[in-house]
Structure formats: C-alpha cells, structure tokens
Design an enzyme around this catalytic site. Structure first.
Site, short mmCIF file in Angstrom:
data_model
loop_
_atom_site.label_atom_id
_atom_site.label_comp_id
_atom_site.label_asym_id
_atom_site.label_seq_id
_atom_site.Cartn_x
_atom_site.Cartn_y
_atom_site.Cartn_z
N ARG A 11 -6.53 -12.08 15.23
CA ARG A 11 -5.80 -12.54 14.04
C ARG A 11 -4.35 -12.87 14.40
O ARG A 11 -3.77 -13.84 13.88
CB ARG A 11 -5.87 -11.49 12.93
CG ARG A 11 -5.45 -12.06 11.58
CD ARG A 11 -5.76 -11.11 10.45
NE ARG A 11 -5.05 -9.85 10.60
CZ ARG A 11 -5.27 -8.78 9.84
NH1 ARG A 11 -6.19 -8.81 8.88
NH2 ARG A 11 -4.59 -7.67 10.02
N LYS A 58 -1.16 -13.84 9.00
CA LYS A 58 -0.29 -12.72 8.61
C LYS A 58 1.16 -13.03 9.00
O LYS A 58 1.71 -12.43 9.93
CB LYS A 58 -0.80 -11.44 9.28
CG LYS A 58 -0.42 -10.18 8.55
CD LYS A 58 -1.30 -9.02 8.98
CE LYS A 58 -0.75 -7.69 8.55
NZ LYS A 58 -0.61 -7.51 7.12
N GLU A 117 -6.33 -11.96 -3.93
CA GLU A 117 -6.19 -10.63 -3.32
C GLU A 117 -4.95 -9.92 -3.83
O GLU A 117 -4.14 -10.51 -4.55
CB GLU A 117 -6.17 -10.73 -1.80
CG GLU A 117 -4.97 -11.45 -1.21
CD GLU A 117 -4.96 -11.38 0.32
OE1 GLU A 117 -5.29 -10.33 0.90
OE2 GLU A 117 -4.58 -12.39 0.93
N1 PLP Z 1 -4.35 -8.72 2.60
C1 PLP Z 1 -3.03 -8.62 2.84
C2 PLP Z 1 -2.11 -9.52 2.10
C3 PLP Z 1 -2.55 -7.69 3.77
O1 PLP Z 1 -1.25 -7.59 4.02
C4 PLP Z 1 -3.47 -6.85 4.43
C5 PLP Z 1 -3.00 -5.91 5.43
O2 PLP Z 1 -2.98 -6.15 6.59
C6 PLP Z 1 -4.82 -6.99 4.14
C7 PLP Z 1 -5.23 -7.93 3.21
C8 PLP Z 1 -5.84 -6.12 4.80
O3 PLP Z 1 -6.09 -6.49 6.14
P1 PLP Z 1 -6.55 -5.44 7.20
O4 PLP Z 1 -7.74 -4.75 6.65
O5 PLP Z 1 -6.87 -6.23 8.40
O6 PLP Z 1 -5.42 -4.51 7.41
C1 COI Z 2 -1.38 -3.31 6.71
O1 COI Z 2 -2.25 -2.87 5.96
O2 COI Z 2 -1.36 -3.03 7.91
C2 COI Z 2 -0.34 -4.23 6.22
O3 COI Z 2 0.24 -4.88 7.04
C3 COI Z 2 -0.02 -4.30 4.79
C4 COI Z 2 1.44 -4.07 4.53
C5 COI Z 2 1.81 -4.62 3.20
C6 COI Z 2 1.79 -2.61 4.62
#
Ligand code: PLP
Ligand code: COI
Length: 396
Positions: free
Chosen positions: A129, A233, A269
């Site tokens: 990612r 991200k 989301e």
């Molecule tokens: N959506 C957003 C906007 C996020 O910042 C995050 C965190 O990383 C997620 C979803 C969840 O992603 P992950 O499960 O890879 O941490």
């Molecule tokens: C994460 O879950 O790792 C994120 O980056 C989300 C953040 C808003 C704390």
C-alpha cells in the site's frame, strides 16, 4: 505533461530494482555510537521498558521510545538504514511535503506472544500500500524487502517497548515517506525521506471493544473524490478531515462517517477506518467497495475470518438507506482494531429532521458478531490462534 510523468515513472521503476541489504547489515546510528553488528545482539524482551504509565493504561498517543529508523533517497537511490534517537528531523523549508503535501504514511502493529516472541501483522500488505501511495504522488517506491527489513530492524531495536503479552496493547509502527527536497514550482522533489517511528499503544477510542461509539454522518464535507486520492494513504486526506472530525467530536460524536462525494447516497468510510455492517438474520458482512475508500488491511483480514465463520461477505455499493437494516456496525482498522458503533446520527436543521440509526438491542453492548470477529483477529495477532493464513511476520 504526460511524457514527464512517464519518464518519472520509469525512473521510479528502476529504483524499485535496487537490491536491499541483508537483514541487520549496514545499520548506522545517528546521535549515538555506531551500531554494533546487530546480528550478534540477542533479541531483547518485550514489555521491559520503563514507561510513564502502566502498560494497561496506554491509550493512543505519541510516546518516546528508544529509536526511529530513517532512510534517505538521493541521487536516484535509497540509502542505508540509520537509527536515530532524535524525534526531530531537519527538513528544508522548501520541502514538497510541507508545501504540496507530497507525503504518505502507513500504520501497522507488533504484538508480543506468550513465549516472548514478537510478531508484526501483515507487513507485506503495508509495503504494497505504501508503494501505491508513492506511485500516485510520484514519489520513489521503497523496495518491498527493504521495507520489511526496516520493520524488523526498528522493532528489534525497540523491543522493550512492545507491550507485554496479556496487557492488551501493541507496538504501533508509523512508517512515513515524504518529499524532503526543495521545489518551489509544482513538481516532485528530488530527495525523499522514509522514517519509521514506533510507540506502545492500546485503544484508539476510549473503552475499546467494551463501549460502542456514537457516530455522526458527515453531510457537509467530502473526504475523497471518485478519482482523487482516497484509495491511498496520503497526508492530505487527513488534513481534509481535520475540520469535520473536530466538529463531530465537539458535537459529542467520536467517529464520523463519510458518504460518496459524487452522489451523497452511498456509505464510504469513517475518518479513521473502514465501515462494516452486519445483517445477522441473513448472516451477511457488508462493506463498501469504492475507488475512493482506503483498502484496509484489517477489513481484508476480517472478510477472510467472516467467511470462515460462515458469513457471506458483500463488498459493494452500500446505500445510506441500508443503515437501518444493519444489526451491528463496526469500524475497522489498525488503530481502531474492531470498534463497535452503537449509533449513527444524521443531523437535520431541526430535531424532527434529525435521524438516529441505532444498532443492536442495546447501544451499550457490543454485538455477538462484532465480538467474535474481534476475538478471532486478536487471537491470531497475539498467537493464541493458529496463523493459518501466514499473516504474522516474526521479528528476528
Ligand atoms: N480508512 C482510513 C481512512 C484509515 O486511515 C485507515 C487506517 O489506516 C483504515 C481505513 C484502515 O486501514 P488498515 O486496516 O489497513 O489500518
Ligand atoms: C491506522 O489505523 O494505522 C491509521 O493510520 C489511522 C489513523 C487515523 C490513526
């Protein structure tokens, strides 16, 4: 314009062919003495660092640890790892990250198991990612193996800060990659910095699994455009959310839910995490599929677990009207893990126009499917359930 992009992409592609060093090799230490060959240094013990709080009382905030890891990209190639004890960085005031938001980050966690070993959850997925975020913002991709070695190195060096088994915490790793070279015309930098900072953490939302959070529908702002950068991200996505996020919190709602920017009719989301709705009667796990939603690694893992539990997984457009059909709603992500959402309010001009969707029998208690999914993903992360899918990377 198109030609410039193509040239840049081909330069970047050649960077990804850069050969990574062997693990623990060529590590230098900034601000301290040179690192002694790490291969010979035995792995320390998790949970032995002295913190300013008890391990059980950790929240989700910055905490100093022993070190952070840095790699610089200069003259068309990534350099070697450097370990630093300094939480500050020296960046040119013209850095593209500061002016034009050429910056992205990741989030992942390391867990201590009962036998004292430490495991990182799905770092391969974060490596991929991060690469897609870099490609979208014309930053050089960090080679996959180099990312994994960096993760190993920084956790190894901070192993004492991994919360002990049984405390419920984890070491949160925050890799960050940004344009650190100066440019004043709008174009990509020629120098980049990659950093991994780490800190011990526990629940993101107060109370964790035991207290469902109240959500609010964000109707006056959008998080991401259909062909924008919502699926990567990048820092700017979070800057765009600061105002709606703070307004939501001030109004008494810890979590905000975004709709799609084009039609305002589909659920996208939360600010911090993906949306999941559970239809208990039809045993369905429903999550929005959209080009402007961040592909969550936690969600991807939960979908696999949900299938294992006999649920039908539906990743598709999810209409706002469907909210009232869900028996349980959860927010999922690395930081929030699996957080139950007790209600989602759509504020109107007047009280009569305000709609509050509630989930489950009680908004005070976590639903059974949310609990089951939480328990299973946690059990895998803490080594209590067999890691059938090979999701854990053992620190060595
Ligand atoms: N959506 C957003 C906007 C996020 O910042 C995050 C965190 O990383 C997620 C979803 C969840 O992603 P992950 O499960 O890879 O941490
Ligand atoms: C994460 O879950 O790792 C994120 O980056 C989300 C953040 C808003 C704390």
């Amino acid at each position: 314009m198109r030609l410039t992009s193509a040239l840049l992409f081909s330069a970047i592609a050649s960077v990804s062919a850069f050969t990574a060093p062997t693990p623990h090799a060529q590590v230098s230490r900034l601000n301290t003495q040179l690192h002694v060959a790490a291969e010979t240094k035995p792995l320390g013990k998790p949970g032995t660092a002295k913190l300013d709080t008890d391990w059980k009382d950790l929240g989700f905030e910055f905490r100093p640890t022993k070190s952070n890891l840095r790699i610089t990209y200069k003259n068309g190639e990534w350099g070697e790892f450097e370990m630093s004890e300094d939480p500050y960085i020296n960046v040119h005031m013209g850095a593209t990250a500061l002016h034009y938001g050429q910056a992205c980050f990741e989030g992942l966690k390391a867990f201590a198991h009962e036998d004292g070993s430490v495991h990182v959850f799905r770092p391969d997925e974060n490596a991929k990612r991060l690469q897609s975020s870099c490609e979208r913002t014309l930053m050089p991709v960090l080679p996959h193996d180099k990312f994994i070695e960096a993760i190993n190195e920084v956790v190894r060096d901070n192993i004492e800060y991994v919360p002990p088994y049984g405390s419920g915490g984890a070491l949160y790793l925050r890799p960050l990659l940004f344009g650190s070279g100066a440019r004043i015309g709008l174009q990509p930098a020629d120098e980049y910095t990659f950093i991994i900072m780490v800190m011990p953490v526990a629940d993101y939302y107060k109370g964790g699994l035991s207290s469902p959070v109240d959500g609010i529908l964000i109707t006056d702002f959008d998080r991401a455009a259909p062909r924008g950068v919502g699926n990567v991200k990048v820092a700017g996505n979070y800057a765009a959310d600061m105002l709606p996020n703070m307004r939501s919190k001030k109004a008494g709602f810890p979590i905000g839910l975004y709709l799609d920017a084009a039609t305002q009719s589909n659920i996208e989301e939360f600010s911090t995490s993906n949306f999941v709705g559970i239809d208990s009667e039809n045993k369905k796990y429903v999550t929005p599929k959209s080009s402007s939603v961040l592909p969550s690694i936690t969600n991807k893992s939960l979908m696999k677990i949900a299938e294992d539990e006999g649920l039908t997984v539906e990743a598709r457009d999810v209409l706002l009207e469907e909210l009232e059909t869900f028996d349980e709603v959860m927010a999922c992500g690395t930081a929030v893990v699996v957080t139950p959402v007790g209600s989602i309010t759509k504020l109107g001009e007047t009280d009569e126009d305000t709609v509050k969707y509630t989930f489950g029998e009680s908004q005070e208690e976590v639903g059974p499917i949310t609990r089951r999914l939480y328990d299973r993903v946690r059990a895998i992360q803490y080594g209590e359930e067999e890691d059938k899918n090979g999701w854990l990377y053992k620190i060595n």
